[in-house]
Design an enzyme around this catalytic site. Structure first.
Site, PDB file in Angstrom:
ATOM      1  N   ASP A 266     -23.005  -9.519 -30.090  1.00 29.58           N
ATOM      2  CA  ASP A 266     -23.335  -9.513 -31.420  1.00 29.58           C
ATOM      3  C   ASP A 266     -22.674  -8.172 -31.828  1.00 29.58           C
ATOM      4  OD1 ASP A 266     -26.350 -10.274 -33.170  1.00 29.58           O
ATOM      5  OD2 ASP A 266     -24.211  -9.824 -33.723  1.00 29.58           O
TER       6      ASP A 266
HETATM    7  C1  GLC Z   1     -24.344 -10.176 -37.358  1.00 26.61           C
HETATM    8  C2  GLC Z   1     -25.608 -11.008 -36.929  1.00 26.61           C
HETATM    9  C3  GLC Z   1     -25.031 -12.167 -35.921  1.00 26.61           C
HETATM   10  C4  GLC Z   1     -23.665 -12.634 -36.581  1.00 26.61           C
HETATM   11  C5  GLC Z   1     -22.617 -11.715 -36.278  1.00 26.61           C
HETATM   12  C6  GLC Z   1     -21.374 -11.738 -36.713  1.00 26.61           C
HETATM   13  O1  GLC Z   1     -24.786  -8.733 -37.268  1.00 26.61           O
HETATM   14  O2  GLC Z   1     -26.526 -10.623 -35.998  1.00 26.61           O
HETATM   15  O3  GLC Z   1     -25.944 -13.253 -36.094  1.00 26.61           O
HETATM   16  O4  GLC Z   1     -22.999 -13.810 -36.178  1.00 26.61           O
HETATM   17  O5  GLC Z   1     -23.081 -10.280 -36.751  1.00 26.61           O
HETATM   18  O6  GLC Z   1     -21.087 -11.519 -38.086  1.00 26.61           O
END
Ligand code: GLC
Length: 701
Positions: A266
């Protein structure tokens, strides 16, 4: 594609990847493990420079078709090995045409809803130049205080698994070389929905039983239908961050499930392991991530800054790096990106203009809505009404109608509930007043990031009171009132947990004041989580749960309110009577003191945590009868299956859908199990049977 053709292709792909790995430098291999942020807030060198030196395998947080081709051209023509980039974005429930939020789609209890919706989302996203969406989100959640409950399929692993498979099929189709599909991403692996107290990002403690029986099944369902990528979760799982968790990423995902795709972290999560106290510095964070099988570092540059050095010092072998790079190159080859790396920049406008896209959104929204109350059959309403007042802070909000998780650069364009009702009643006078605004007590860090989410100046108490009185005056002048209450789009979603489940702001106060006028009042909810609408549940005769229904949401609400569609959705999640009752869910263990035993002991002495609305609940404009339950055998052995059949008859006057739900109960076993567990369901449209109209009962099993 035939099996033989597929295996030939696999052979060619493998040979291409082997040849690439042979000629790539170590720095380039590490570059493939790096996902570069294309947005203003992502750190590190400019994307162009990083791509030019072969330091990036993917770009996210960019939504610009022309820019995609420019960056791709740099990768193909200027980087050492000319490996194409993967462009990724959160297309959670629609790219241009927005569909109901995933929690709403789960409420349809019809896998065709997410499958069709996500296939349209994939077609639009791919036409924009995107290759990869960060969806479906598969986190089971039983605590409605958690803001991200909106992105998942609710509390039950069986329903969530069906929705997981359907979303992956929708995004990926059955061949990722299809130029109208995108890579799916099973996230957040795993357990994120169990954050303590529903507080987003807080630690998660799960037993192996909870993991295996509740949390992991939807992820396994995604693997079983060929999901190409995973995303690890932010939080600590049993004191080990999911980002560096070998139990999850190696033992379960690869050793047990045989997953051969790749995992992305993430956002900034590889570097965050230092903050979480799981690595003393970024070097160790890189080592932990790489050793645990985390293929790609989302935008923290931890791998780029440390991986080559780790190999040179002998902490890691180049073969281990190859093992992490291989699936990334493989998926790029399977998608045909080496042959067709660019997008036709004229395509998007044609694709998003296709009328069937909005028609699919309207259809999905109709099937996702849940009728919570209809005392006296007041709904559907007559279209002959003369004066209708539509009141509430989200009644004419495009953001609240399209809901959480819009993609960067998307400008909300929903048909609001007010607009949908006006379109449905061209000859009526449909008045509107918002009433006092609703807003978070603590701003979201998403505000000002997305179009339409700029934080507005707060209403003064005088302005709030004036809005309250104006809404009352509007109600007084109408024959009937449709209240549209709930949450704004940033009241659910990421970083949007809340302790209370009550209607925010003065909404309930306004509702009570309007009801006190003595006119017919109907309630439509626009929300991304269960709400404790206890007073409304007792005092408003007709209540429709519309969730965050997407671009055509207002039309779909009007279709149902005025009888052009019959609601057939069921709740995918329990509605508690208060936030402090959470987590609250149906599949609770029997315990020694179940509700139906003389030993029953009230779980709280200050009020029973009885759900306001239970999992699987939903009404219809017609009625149904279940009969002739049959099972194919009285006994089966472990591993065997049996068939349960039941007849469902529509005993009312309107066509409508029912969801047949099958639950099992374990009397005893080495592990105790919940009182009941969902193990089958089917949404059906029994043939209409009007007792006075026909002598033959046409029934559908
Ligand atoms: C965010 C989320 C995730 C998302 C990622 C990219 O913080 O936790 O679900 O896909 O960043 O945007």
């Amino acid at each position: 594609m035939s099996k033989q053709k597929k295996s030939e292709n696999e052979g060619q792909v493998e040979a291409r990847v082997d040849a690439l790995l042979k000629k790539m430098s170590l720095e380039e291999k590490v570059g493939q493990l790096n996902q570069v942020g294309g947005a203003a807030f992502s750190p590190g060198p400019a994307a162009e420079d990083q791509i030019r030196k072969g330091g990036a395998g993917s770009v996210l947080w960019l939504n610009d078709t022309k820019k995609f081709n420019e960056l791709q051209k740099i990768a193909i023509e200027e980087s050492p090995s000319g490996i194409p980039l993967l462009f990724a974005l959160d297309v959670i429930h629609g790219y241009h045409t927005i569909f109901p939020v995933p929690l709403a789609m789960a409420a349809s209890w019809d896998p065709k809803v997410p499958e069709k919706s996500q296939s349209v989302a994939a077609k639009e996203a791919r036409a924009a130049g995107l290759h990869w969406t960060f969806g479906p989100m598969l986190d089971i959640c039983r605590d409605a205080r958690w803001g991200r409950i909106v992105e998942g399929a609710g509390e039950d692993p069986y329903l969530a698994s069906a929705m997981a498979a359907a979303q992956v099929r929708g995004f990926q189709g059955d061949d990722v070389s299809d130029s109208e599909r995108v890579l799916a991403c099973a996230k957040h692996f795993a357990g994120y929905g169990y954050s303590d107290g529903g507080r987003d990002y807080d630690p998660v403690y799960l037993s192996e039983s909870q993991l295996r029986n509740t949390v992991l099944p939807p992820f396994k369902a995604a693997v079983d239908v060929g999901v190409e990528t995973f995303m690890s979760a932010y939080m600590d799982l049993n004191d080990v961050p999911a980002t560096g968790n070998r139990f999850l990423l190696r033992k379960v995902l690869r050793d047990e499930w045989g997953f051969d795709g790749f995992v992305v972290s993430d956002a900034f999560a590889v570097a965050n392991m230092v903050i979480q106290g799981h690595a003393k510095d970024r070097r160790e964070a890189a080592l932990r991530g790489l050793k645990s099988g985390m293929n790609m570092d989302m935008s923290s540059y931890t791998y780029t800054d440390n991986a080559a050095q780790l190999v040179e010092e002998g902490s890691l072998t180049e073969a281990e790096i190859d093992e992490l790079v291989r699936p990334i190159l493989t998926v790029k080859a399977k998608m045909g990106l080496f042959e067709k790396p660019y997008v036709d920049e004229t395509l998007l406008d044609k694709v998003i203009a296709l009328p069937e896209h909005r028609a699919t959104s309207r259809w999905s929204a109709q099937r996702s809505m849940v009728l919570l109350r209809n005392e006296g059959g007041l709904l559907p309403l007559s279209k002959d009404v003369k004066k209708v007042a539509v009141l509430g802070p989200v009644a004419d909000s495009m953001q609240a109608t399209e809901g959480s998780w819009m993609v960067f650069g998307h400008t909300p364009a929903a048909v609001t509930v007010l607009q949908g009702i006006r379109a449905k009643l061209p000859n009526a006078e449909v008045t509107y007043a918002s009433g006092p605004e609703i807003r978070r007590d603590i701003p979201s860090w998403f505000e000002n990031l997305m179009a339409g989410q700029e934080r507005k100046p707060e209403q003064t108490p005088a302005e709030s009171e004036a809005a309250f009185q104006s809404a009352l005056e509007t109600a007084k002048a109408a024959d009937q009132i449709i209240m549209v209450l709930g949450e704004t789009d940033i009241m659910a979603g990421e970083a949007a947990s809340r302790a209370s489940l009550d209607l925010p702001g003065r909404q309930e106060e306004l509702l009570k004041a309007v009801v006190a006028l003595g006119k017919p009042v109907f309630l439509v909810l626009l929300n991304g989580r269960p709400l404790s609408i206890n007073w409304a549940a007792e005092n408003i005769p007709a209540i429709l749960e519309a969730w965050e229904p997407g671009t055509e949401g207002g039309n779909a609400v009007a279709d149902i309110l005025f009888g052009d569609a019959n609601p057939g959705g069921k709740l995918p999640v329990t509605f508690p009577r208060k936030g402090s009752h959470a987590p609250l869910y149906y599949a609770r263990n029997t315990t020694h003191s179940p509700e139906d035993s003389p030993m029953y002991n009230p779980r709280y002495w200050d009020g029973l945590p009885v759900p306001l609305y239970p999992f699987g609940f939903g009404l219809s404009y017609t009625t149904f009868e279940f009969s002739n339950l049959k099972i194919s055998s009285e006994k089966i052995k472990l591993g065997e299956s049996l068939t349960v059949a039941v007849e469902v008859t529509n005993t009312g006057k309107l066509a409508g859908d029912e969801v047949a739900q099958l639950y099992i109960h374990q009397k005893h076993g080495t592990d105790t199990r919940p009182m009941r567990e969902l193990k089958g369901f089917e949404r059906i449209t029994p043939a209409t049977w009007r007792k006075e109209d026909c002598d033959l009962q046409t029934r559908q099993r």
